[in-house]
Scaffold this motif. Structure first.
Motif, PDB file in Angstrom:
ATOM      1  N   THR A  19      32.303  21.762   4.185  1.00  0.00           N
ATOM      2  CA  THR A  19      31.949  21.168   5.477  1.00  0.00           C
ATOM      3  C   THR A  19      32.263  19.674   5.493  1.00  0.00           C
ATOM      4  OG1 THR A  19      29.713  20.799   4.659  1.00  0.00           O
ATOM      5  CG2 THR A  19      30.095  22.837   5.890  1.00  0.00           C
ATOM      6  N   SER A  25      29.899  21.066  10.354  1.00  0.00           N
ATOM      7  CA  SER A  25      31.169  21.558  10.901  1.00  0.00           C
ATOM      8  C   SER A  25      32.124  21.813   9.742  1.00  0.00           C
ATOM      9  CB  SER A  25      31.801  20.517  11.835  1.00  0.00           C
ATOM     10  OG  SER A  25      31.002  20.341  12.987  1.00  0.00           O
ATOM     11  N   LEU A  26      32.973  22.833   9.883  1.00  0.00           N
ATOM     12  CA  LEU A  26      33.875  23.175   8.789  1.00  0.00           C
ATOM     13  C   LEU A  26      34.929  22.099   8.564  1.00  0.00           C
ATOM     14  CD1 LEU A  26      34.621  26.992   9.265  1.00  0.00           C
ATOM     15  CD2 LEU A  26      33.041  25.881   7.644  1.00  0.00           C
ATOM     16  N   ASN A  27      35.250  21.884   7.290  1.00  0.00           N
ATOM     17  CA  ASN A  27      36.371  21.028   6.904  1.00  0.00           C
ATOM     18  C   ASN A  27      37.531  21.971   6.594  1.00  0.00           C
ATOM     19  OD1 ASN A  27      38.247  19.392   5.654  1.00  0.00           O
ATOM     20  ND2 ASN A  27      36.986  18.973   3.845  1.00  0.00           N
ATOM     21  N   ASP A  28      38.316  22.290   7.614  1.00  0.00           N
ATOM     22  CA  ASP A  28      39.402  23.261   7.444  1.00  0.00           C
ATOM     23  C   ASP A  28      40.727  22.632   7.864  1.00  0.00           C
ATOM     24  OD1 ASP A  28      41.185  25.301   7.368  1.00  0.00           O
ATOM     25  OD2 ASP A  28      40.200  26.532   8.902  1.00  0.00           O
ATOM     26  N   GLU A  31      43.068  24.662  10.260  1.00  0.00           N
ATOM     27  CA  GLU A  31      42.713  25.062  11.621  1.00  0.00           C
ATOM     28  C   GLU A  31      43.796  24.582  12.583  1.00  0.00           C
ATOM     29  OE1 GLU A  31      40.008  26.878  13.143  1.00  0.00           O
ATOM     30  OE2 GLU A  31      41.612  26.690  14.625  1.00  0.00           O
ATOM     31  N   ASN A  37      36.423  22.787  15.057  1.00  0.00           N
ATOM     32  CA  ASN A  37      35.430  22.449  14.035  1.00  0.00           C
ATOM     33  C   ASN A  37      34.749  21.132  14.382  1.00  0.00           C
ATOM     34  OD1 ASN A  37      36.083  24.774  12.584  1.00  0.00           O
ATOM     35  ND2 ASN A  37      37.830  23.733  11.633  1.00  0.00           N
ATOM     36  N   ASN A 152      39.088  17.819  15.117  1.00  0.00           N
ATOM     37  CA  ASN A 152      38.843  18.659  13.936  1.00  0.00           C
ATOM     38  C   ASN A 152      38.758  17.818  12.661  1.00  0.00           C
ATOM     39  OD1 ASN A 152      38.739  21.136  15.232  1.00  0.00           O
ATOM     40  ND2 ASN A 152      40.924  21.562  14.975  1.00  0.00           N
TER      41      ASN A 152
END
Ligand code: ADP
Ligand code: MG
Length: 295
Positions: A19, A25-28, A31, A37, A152
Motif C-alpha cells: 500500500t 490505497s494500493l501501490n500498484d 495499474e 488506487n 494513482n
C-alpha cells in the motif's frame, strides 16, 4: 589545460510495498486505469490524516544498511511546500534535516584505484537516503487546452538517495547505478525499472580547472536508462570542456538528454533558488527506530 569532472547523483526509487506511504490505497505500478488506487487521504481531502506505512520505513532502512549507512534512530517528517497540480496537498511530506540513512558508501570497480576502498575499486560516498511520497502524473494533451492528472502514483513511497560528488566518468556513473539497481531489486526494496520511472537518476556535473576551483554545476534530468545517464555524462564533460577551452562560461541550468541526437539540451535556466518553506509535519509523530527494527 586540464579539467577534472566533478559529478554527483540524486536517485529516486519507488518502494515496493503493498500500500501507499500514508494510507491503504494500493501501490500498484502496473495499474493502467487512471485514478483507481486513490482515497480521501492520498487525495488530501480536508480532515484526513496520514499514518506511516512501517513497511516503507523498513525498506529504506534495509537500503541504508546495504549501503553502509548510519541509521537515524530519532527522526521526523517535514513538509516541502510547492504548488503544482500533481501534488494534491500543496506540499510533499518528505525528510530534510534528518534523513533516515546517512554517511554510507558503495565501492565500484575502478581503474586506477583511488580513495580508501580496496585495490581495484573506488569508494562512492552516499550523503543520505530519505523517505518521502511520490506525486501524481500529469498528461499534457497536444490538441487540448487542458491537462489530465492521474493520482494513482500520489502517495507511493519514494526514497531519495544523494551521493557526494565523487564520480569522474560516465563509466563510474554506469557502474554505480547498475550496482545500486541490483541491490535494490535483490533485496526486494524496489523494482527499480527506469523505463517505468520506478528509478530516476539525476546527474549534477561541473568541471574543476587547474586552479582547483569548482566550476558551475549543470543538472541533467529525465534520464530513463542507465546508458543514457552515462552517455549524458560523457557528452556533458566534452561540452563543458570545449566551452571552457574557448574561454566561454558554463551556464547554471537544467538539461535533458536527447537520445536521437545523442546530446544534452537546455531545458530551463536555474531559477532563483526555490523556497520550499520546510517545516515539521504536524500530523505525524516523530519517527523512532528501535534496535530491533534495525536488527
Ligand atoms: P543543490 O542544493 O543544488 O541541490 P546539493 O548540495 O543538494 O545541491 O547537491 C546535489 C547533488 O549535486 C549532490 O549529488 C552533490 O554531490 C552534487 N554536487 C554538489 N556540488 C557539485 C558540483 N560543484 N559539481 C557537481 N556536482 C555537485
Ligand atoms: Mg539538492
Amino acid at each position: 589545460m586540464l579539467y577534472k569532472p566533478v559529478i554527483g547523483l540524486e536517485i529516486h526509487a519507488e518502494l515496493k510495498t503493498k500500500t501507499k506511504i500514508f494510507c491503504d490505497s494500493l501501490n500498484d505500478p502496473d495499474e493502467k486505469h487512471p485514478n483507481m488506487n486513490i482515497c480521501p487521504i492520498c487525495l488530501s481531502h480536508p480532515g484526513t490524516l496520514p499514518v506511516i506505512n512501517e513497511e516503507a520505513v523498513k525498506k529504506v532502512i534495509m537500503a541504508g544498511l546495504a549501503l553502509n549507512c548510519k541509521i537515524e534512530k530519532n527522526t521526523f517528517f517535514e513538509r516541502k511546500n510547492y504548488f503544482y497540480p500533481d501534488l494534491p496537498k500543496g506540499y510533499q511530506i518528505s525528510q530534510y534535516l534528518k534523513p533516515l540513512c546517512y554517511e554510507g558508501y558503495l565501492d565500484i570497480k575502478s581503474n586506477p584505484p583511488s580513495r580508501e576502498a580496496s585495490e581495484g575499486s573506488k569508494r562512492i560516498r552516499i550523503t543520505r537516503i530519505h523517505l518521502e511520497e511520490d506525486a501524481g502524473r500529469l498528461y499534457h494533451l497536444p490538441d487540448k487546452d487542458y491537462s489530465l492528472v492521474d493520482y494513482n502514483r500520489a502517495g507511493v513511497p519514494l526514497m531519495e538517495l544523494v551521493t557526494e560528488p565523487d564520480f569522474e566518468t560516465g563509466q563510474e556513473v554506469r557502474d554505480f547505478t547498475s550496482e545500486l539497481q541490483m541491490i535494490w531489486q535483490y533485496l526486494n526494496i524496489s523494482e527499480a525499472n527506469m523505463e517505468k520511472g520506478e528509478m530516476r537518476v539525476e546527474v549534477n556535473i561541473s568541471l574543476t580547472g587547474a586552479d582547483g576551483k569548482w566550476g558551475t554545476k549543470v543538472e541533467i534530468k529525465n534520464l530513463n536508462s542507465i546508458k543514457f545517464a552515462a552517455d549524458a555524462v560523457d557528452y556533458e564533460i566534452k561540452r563543458q570542456t570545449e566551452l571552457l577551452k574557448a574561454g566561454e562560461k558554463v551556464v547554471q541550468e537544467t538539461r535533458g538528454w536527447d537520445e536521437s541526437g545523442k546530446a544534452t539540451f537546455s531545458q530551463r535556466s536555474k531559477e532563483e533558488a526555490h523556497d520550499y518553506r520546510y517545516f515539521p509535519e504536524p500530523d505525524l509523530p516523530p519517527l523512532e527506530i528501535t534496535d530491533k527494527q534495525i536488527e
